[in-house]
Design a protein around this motif. Structure first.
Motif, PDB file in Angstrom:
ATOM      1  N   ILE A 272       2.450   6.235  -7.174  1.00  0.00           N
ATOM      2  CA  ILE A 272       1.614   6.822  -8.094  1.00  0.00           C
ATOM      3  C   ILE A 272       2.119   8.471  -8.081  1.00  0.00           C
ATOM      4  O   ILE A 272       1.829   9.039  -9.333  1.00  0.00           O
ATOM      5  N   VAL A 273       2.242   8.949  -6.925  1.00  0.00           N
ATOM      6  CA  VAL A 273       2.533  10.412  -6.978  1.00  0.00           C
ATOM      7  C   VAL A 273       3.843  10.715  -7.933  1.00  0.00           C
ATOM      8  O   VAL A 273       4.183  11.382  -8.724  1.00  0.00           O
TER       9      VAL A 273
ATOM     10  N   GLU B  68       6.782   6.502   5.280  1.00  0.00           N
ATOM     11  CA  GLU B  68       5.453   6.119   5.206  1.00  0.00           C
ATOM     12  C   GLU B  68       5.173   4.503   5.780  1.00  0.00           C
ATOM     13  O   GLU B  68       6.058   3.844   5.320  1.00  0.00           O
TER      14      GLU B  68
ATOM     15  N   THR C 268       0.801  -1.225   0.052  1.00  0.00           N
ATOM     16  CA  THR C 268       0.082  -0.026  -0.015  1.00  0.00           C
ATOM     17  C   THR C 268       1.092   1.163   0.076  1.00  0.00           C
ATOM     18  O   THR C 268       0.517   2.137  -0.595  1.00  0.00           O
ATOM     19  N   GLU C 269       1.727   1.389   0.704  1.00  0.00           N
ATOM     20  CA  GLU C 269       2.689   2.477   1.000  1.00  0.00           C
ATOM     21  C   GLU C 269       3.328   2.619  -0.328  1.00  0.00           C
ATOM     22  O   GLU C 269       3.632   3.735  -0.829  1.00  0.00           O
TER      23      GLU C 269
ATOM     24  N   VAL D 151       2.822   1.601  -3.454  1.00  0.00           N
ATOM     25  CA  VAL D 151       1.829   2.033  -4.518  1.00  0.00           C
ATOM     26  C   VAL D 151       1.577   3.473  -4.355  1.00  0.00           C
ATOM     27  O   VAL D 151       1.522   4.200  -5.357  1.00  0.00           O
ATOM     28  N   SER D 152       1.134   3.827  -3.111  1.00  0.00           N
ATOM     29  CA  SER D 152       0.700   5.135  -2.802  1.00  0.00           C
ATOM     30  C   SER D 152       1.601   6.037  -3.368  1.00  0.00           C
ATOM     31  O   SER D 152       1.523   7.116  -3.894  1.00  0.00           O
ATOM     32  N   LEU D 153       3.173   5.891  -2.972  1.00  0.00           N
ATOM     33  CA  LEU D 153       3.904   6.956  -3.083  1.00  0.00           C
ATOM     34  C   LEU D 153       4.559   6.903  -4.709  1.00  0.00           C
ATOM     35  O   LEU D 153       4.908   7.659  -5.224  1.00  0.00           O
TER      36      LEU D 153
END
Length: 174
Positions: A55-56, A123, A48-49, A51-53
């Motif tokens: 994407i940015v 994160e 999750t961490e 992927v979320s970073l």
């Protein structure tokens, strides 16, 4: 100026390729996470961490190319009613707005990136903690390149307006 444009084109294409490679690699991570979660009840920690970073990072790596290739959203309902010089002036105003917008984001992001670097910000908790500073610095890089591309467009559109011609298409093939 043409050497600067060529360098900009090469840089934005390189960043686009890096974003595509990162997105491709993320696919494997997500598949491994799903297989681990569903098949073995053991998801990949930190997915999750990451992927979320990522994407940015992917979004801001592509921004310069999107602007340079004419891929940013625009509405020409009013612009099409203006003459050639008016179209160029309106395109210059839009480029100035983009320059200011991305310039302010870039300028405002320095403190957060420095803090993420200096404080070793992460994160996530527990088994895998992902550093935040790469995403913060890519945001600065991406917005700086975006602002630069809008600056190039601003000059191009002002020259077109001075010559009384409509703005030239900025796009490359999509």
């Amino acid at each position: 100026m043409s050497a600067l444009r060529r360098l900009n084109e090469q840089l934005t294409r390189l960043l686009l390729v890096l974003a595509a490679v990162l997105a491709f690699l993320l696919c494997f991570l997500v598949v491994a996470d799903v297989v681990g979660r569903v098949g073995f009840d053991r998801p990949v920690k930190g997915t999750t961490e990451i992927v979320s970073l990522s994407i940015v990072i992917i979004c801001y790596l592509q921004t310069g190319f999107a602007i340079r290739s004419g891929g940013m959203l625009h509405v020409d309902m009013f612009v099409s009613r203006a003459g050639p010089r008016g179209q160029s002036l309106l395109a210059a105003v839009a480029a100035l707005a983009g320059l200011v917008f991305f310039g302010l984001i870039c300028w405002g992001s320095f403190e957060g990136a420095a803090h993420a670097w200096n404080s070793n910000e992460f994160e996530g908790e527990g088994a895998l903690r992902v550093p935040v500073w790469p995403a913060r610095f890519v945001l600065i890089l991406g917005t700086a390149i975006a602002a630069f591309n809008y600056a190039l467009l601003l000059v191009q559109h002002l020259l077109s307006a001075a010559q009384g011609t409509a703005p030239q298409a900025t796009g490359t093939a999509h």
